[in-house]
Design an enzyme around this catalytic site. Structure first.
Site, PDB file in Angstrom:
ATOM      1  N   CYS A   1       0.813  -1.272  -0.056  1.00 45.50           N
ATOM      2  CA  CYS A   1      -0.124  -0.241   0.133  1.00 45.50           C
ATOM      3  C   CYS A   1       0.852   1.203  -0.055  1.00 45.50           C
ATOM      4  CB  CYS A   1      -0.884   0.019   1.103  1.00 45.50           C
ATOM      5  SG  CYS A   1      -2.419   1.011   1.128  1.00 45.50           S
TER       6      CYS A   1
ATOM      7  N   HIS B   1      -3.591  -5.855   1.179  1.00 47.39           N
ATOM      8  CA  HIS B   1      -2.779  -5.916   2.349  1.00 47.39           C
ATOM      9  C   HIS B   1      -2.798  -7.481   2.698  1.00 47.39           C
ATOM     10  CE1 HIS B   1      -2.530  -1.669   3.974  1.00 47.39           C
ATOM     11  NE2 HIS B   1      -3.452  -1.539   2.936  1.00 47.39           N
TER      12      HIS B   1
ATOM     13  N   GLU C   1      -1.004  -8.702   5.238  1.00 43.16           N
ATOM     14  CA  GLU C   1      -1.095  -9.032   6.743  1.00 43.16           C
ATOM     15  C   GLU C   1      -2.267  -8.992   7.106  1.00 43.16           C
ATOM     16  OE1 GLU C   1      -0.606  -6.306   4.941  1.00 43.16           O
ATOM     17  OE2 GLU C   1      -1.320  -4.565   6.299  1.00 43.16           O
TER      18      GLU C   1
END
Lengths: 735, 229
Positions: free
Chosen positions: B87, B195, B197
């Protein structure tokens, strides 16, 4: 009018209040003192009109570690794990300047939570606007949503839920209530100044001329036609600095470097200085020339009441001062040390070597006049309850359902919450769009469920019943996830307290919240009253927004609204009264009228329902749970189907009756479970005295109600487009 | 010995803890690296996490590329070490010239936070080895400036050389060629808007992020420091 009168009146003080200040000081106040009194004695800071009523709210419970009166309430989730929870309004700034108004609303509540030593981990917003088709609404809505989005997203706190409703009465007075959840990391901090000799450290943004008189001129008066002229009273937000402020404040607290901490919000520097000293029975000595400023040439009174954002005040023992300043410097955050704690009990301000203010701290912080304002039930209240509640049979059940799904109150608000980061922190188990958000606490197995609810229409019809319904619905939303309702924060949005009917609404609402919270054992741990929500003499519906916090021991056991598996059985828990149409979405959409009585709430059945939901979830037997509210069972079933992408086939005799389908009786939930678990769930309901009825089965991609059916796709289209299509209409009208 | 990941913390980063938790849950040892540090020789993987590095009041990433740590990041990349920019980290890597193209505002001019599906178009990179070719990953996006762009000729080159590693199934932001993630020429630097994660746990809605992050750990674990082109 004398010159002196002109001065204090412009600051928002009345003649009587001015006299009271002279009496406290034994002399005529200086201009700086007047400015400080004007913000500290404002309705917004002092609660002078609502204090008497608020005192009756139940605030104690075994899980309440800190109740009202601090930055935020603190609730114990499990031994050694505590959270901070608080809601506040930023209505007026958001009307005057929607982007910055809403953004600074987020910033303010985040600092409230932060000031307790808690890391902010979730935000919710309760928003109200005028009709969605209005070009003006679009301007406000887009501004407010982008303000919340830009601020909340930058500071890394997920916006996990909320509500966004539309009603004519909010056209000239939108509501922007923001709630924040924080988790205590090391210790609970207090806004105190216990040790004379401690240094005062002001850290964060430089103090500028923005937000002069935000608490007094803006928040504590109604609007006329001059709303735009109040724009200089709106603060400007800087989320990057807020992010640094969060990290700095938590490092200071967690390392034990500060002895007291409070944020600067309404009232500016005057507020923590007066409140911290007053709470501890100490004083403070301050040199305005040392405060770090954004621009030269600011007057001392401006420095004392400026509401520049992203600032906090800490008390620090002299030997830790260097470490504190080092932390600020490392994060690139400005700090100054403008004074120290004294034992005089007085707030003394020096500028240019001269004492320009010297006031007893309690006079500013605690001795604002308390008003017992007249409270009278308005003559229109009775007739309103006897006017038609909009109960007319629809021509087609199917069309009625589609119209409800696409109505602004029910249609999907994806457009809003897709603009919010609702996932950061890896804790969002249930995000926006469901009954309540479920947030797992960092590094823990436990979670909290959060919901904000404020049924303005019910409260306009009957503020006492409406407030009870607000508490019940918020608790039910939380219980649907499997969480035990545990604590309430509330934001009471009302018109001008100088009108007797508004004071009556306040006392009825407080009585309603009290009764419901006592019965449901959900103490009030804090909140906020927002008065003067009226423009040109037209008041909003009384709108108490209840922020309910529930506790889930095991985050992975949370239950969502989505129908899960083909073949599951759908049950309706609780009783339906086919006459609960007063203030309903159905009446709004089809009759466009508000009248009658709000739905009848039985707290005993409500509480029993919550117990079924909580125990059902804990045993892992419930596959889904969703409460019928706006639009009744028909809408709740459809929402559950849309959330899971699965249809159903119903076989209940009620499905042919519009009264059964769309009535908004409280105390109900639509649940689903495996077919072989159904008898156990029904048994549990029976044991707790809750009626459980078989509605049908999860299957296919049709919403088959029996007498009528529609495809999942058609329902989805209406539900998804109801909101955005009206927004585009508004845009076209404006151009 | 476990793989060591250095996660760069700019003052306005906000996904660094999430990255640390996700990588930690996959077995990596993580260290948060302050942006004013100058040394990365103790880590195997460098992560530039999401957030708003310096507030991003200017063009995103425009200031961050000048942070002291960036020289070490570039040196790590030059020596063949793995760098992933997620990002805002992707935006910074583009600004720093480690990755091609630039990220513009989303085509609808709104911030977007939602689940997307992205295809792995090249599963031979150190970031995608756990995915079969053409596998679709369920990953969330969360950005205002994710609309990736480059010149037409460059796009063809990138595609032909397999550097357009991740591609949206349904383009959410107007990104050219539906690009969600792109690699450098040596395939040791990846920038992506989704993302990973946030998608390493079924309870949060997906475990597909672990495919990407886990591939990196596999790669380092196997002791391969530079990738054959």
């Amino acid at each position: 009018m004398t010159t002196a009168q002109a001065v204090y009146r412009e600051l928002g003080l009345t003649d009587d209040e001015h006299d009271a200040i002279i009496e406290r000081l034994g002399r005529v106040p200086s201009y700086t003192e007047l400015a400080m009194f004007s913000v500290m004695w404002s309705e917004h800071c002092s609660y002078k009109s609502s204090r008497v009523e608020l005192a009756s709210l139940p605030t104690e419970g075994e899980r309440v570690l800190v109740g009202p009166g601090e930055g935020a309430g603190i609730i114990e989730v499990e031994p050694g794990v505590a959270v901070a929870w608080k809601i506040e309004s930023h209505n007026h700034p958001s009307f005057v300047e929607p982007g910055n108004g809403a953004a600074t609303g987020v910033g303010g509540i985040v600092r409230d939570v932060l000031s307790m030593g808690a890391r902010p981990i979730a935000l919710l917003d309760s928003l109200r606007f005028g009709p969605l088709e209005d070009a003006g609404t679009r301007f406000l809505l887009e501004g407010v949503v982008s303000g919340i989005s830009s601020y909340g997203n930058s500071i890394g706190v997920p916006t996990v839920g909320g509500e966004c409703l539309f009603e004519d009465c909010y056209r000239q007075n939108p509501l922007v209530n923001v709630a924040c959840l924080g988790v205590i990391e090391e210790r609970v901090m207090r806004g105190r100044a216990d040790n004379p000799g401690d240094a005062l450290v002001l850290f964060g943004s430089a103090t500028g001329r923005d937000g002069i008189g935000g608490a007094s001129v803006l928040a504590s008066a109604e609007f006329g036609d001059d709303a735009a002229a109040k724009r200089p009273s709106v603060q400007v937000g800087d989320p990057f600095t807020e992010k640094l402020l969060i990290e700095v404040a938590l490092e200071l607290v967690n390392r034990g470097l500060v002895t007291g901490l409070q944020d600067l919000g309404a009232g500016g520097l005057s507020c923590p200085v007066a409140e911290m000293a007053s709470k501890s029975g100490t004083g403070m000595e301050l040199d305005a020339d040392i405060v770090h400023l954004r621009e030269p040439g600011m007057e001392p009174f401006e420095i004392m009441i400026s509401e520049s954002q992203e600032r906090m005040l800490a008390t620090v023992t002299p030997e830790r001062l260097d470490e504190v300043l080092e932390v600020c410097a490392r994060w690139g955050l400005m700090a100054s040390v403008p004074g120290r704690v004294t034992s005089t009990g007085r707030i003394t301000v020096v500028a240019g070597g001269q004492e320009i203010a010297g006031v007893p701290a309690p006079a500013l912080a605690d001795e604002a006049p308390v008003y017992h304002r007249p409270s009278v039930r308005p003559p229109w209240a009775g007739p309103l309850q006897f006017s038609p509640s909009g109960e007319t049979a629809p021509e087609s059940l199917e069309e009625a359902l589609l119209a409800l799904l696409a109505s602004p109150g029910i249609a999907s608000k994806e457009w809003v919450w897709e603009q919010y980061d609702h996932m950061i922190g890896l804790g969002t188990i249930e995000g926006p769009g469901g009954d309540a958000a479920v947030i797992r606490l960092p590094g823990r197995r436990c979670a909290v469920a959060l919901s904000v609810d404020g049924p303005g229409r019910y409260c306009q019809l009957d503020p006492y019943e409406g407030a009870r319904l607000a508490v019940a619905e918020a608790a039910r939303n939380v219980a649907c996830t499997g969480a035990r309702p545990a604590a309430v924060t509330n934001c009471l949005n009302l018109g001008s307290p100088e009108r007797s009917e508004v004071m009556w609404q306040l006392s009825e609402i407080v009585r309603g919240i009290k009764d419901a919270c006592l019965y449901l054992e959900t103490p009030v741990t804090g909140g906020n009253v927002s008065f003067y929500n009226e423009t040109s003499g037209r008041s909003i519906y009384p709108t108490p927004v209840i922020g309910m916090l529930g506790i889930l021991e095991e985050a992975s056991m949370a239950v969502g609204p989505a129908l899960g598996r083909d073949g599951d059985v759908i049950l309706l828990l609780g009783k339906t009264d086919g006459n609960d149409f007063g203030g309903s979405e159905y009446a709004q959409v089809f009759a466009g009228a508000l009248g009658g009585r709000p739905p009848r709430l039985d707290l005993a059945s409500e509480k029993a329902l919550h117990a079924v939901l909580v125990r059902g979830a804990a045993s892992g037997r419930l596959a889904s749970a969703h409460d019928p509210s706006a639009g009744g069972v028909a809408v709740a079933l459809t929402e559950a189907a849309l959330a899971g992408g699965r249809g159903f086939r119903l076989s209940h005799p009620g499905t042919g009756s519009w009264r059964w389908l769309f009535s908004e009786s409280p105390g109900r939930a639509v649940v689903s479970c495996r077919r072989d678990e159904a008898p156990t769930v029904e048994g549990l309901a029976r044991e707790l005295g809750v009626e459980a009825r078989h509605l049908g089965t999860v299957c296919g991609d049709q919403l088959d109600f029996g007498p009528f059916k529609l495809s999942l796709e058609r329902a989805r289209e209406g539900h998804r487009n109801g909101f955005t299509s009206r927004l585009s209409t508004a845009a076209a009208l404006r151009e | 010995m476990s793989v060591r990941a250095g996660i760069v913390l700019f003052p306005g980063s906000n996904c660094e803890q999430d990255c640390a938790r996700a990588l930690g849950s996959l077995g990596a040892e993580t260290r948060i690296v302050w942006h004013q540090e100058k040394e990365l020789s103790d880590v195997d993987i460098v992560v530039l996490p999401g957030g708003f590095a310096h507030g991003d009041y200017l063009r995103t990433g425009a200031l961050a590329r000048f942070s002291p740590i960036m020289e070490a990041v570039c040196a790590h990349a030059r020596s063949g070490g793995l760098v992933i920019g997620i990002c805002n980290g992707f935006q910074i890597l583009c600004e720093a010239g480690l990755l091609p193209g630039a990220l513009r505002r989303n085509v609808n001019l709104k911030f977007l936070c939602k689940w997307t599906s992205a295809y792995v178009d090249n599963s031979t990179t150190p970031f995608t080895s756990r995915a079969g070719a053409g596998r679709s990953l369920r990953l969330p996006i969360n950005h205002f400036e994710g609309n990736w762009y480059c010149e037409a000729a460059e796009l063809e080159d990138l595609r032909a050389s397999g550097r357009l590693v991740l591609r949206y199934a349904e383009n959410p932001n107007g990104s050219l060629g539906d690009v969600a993630g792109v690699c450098n020429e040596d395939f040791n630097v990846l920038g992506l808007m989704p993302h990973p994660e946030r998608a390493c746990e079924a309870l949060l809605g997906s475990e597909d992020g672990a495919v990407l992050l886990g591939s990196m750990l596999d790669h380092v674990g196997a002791g391969i420091r530079s990738v054959p082109v």
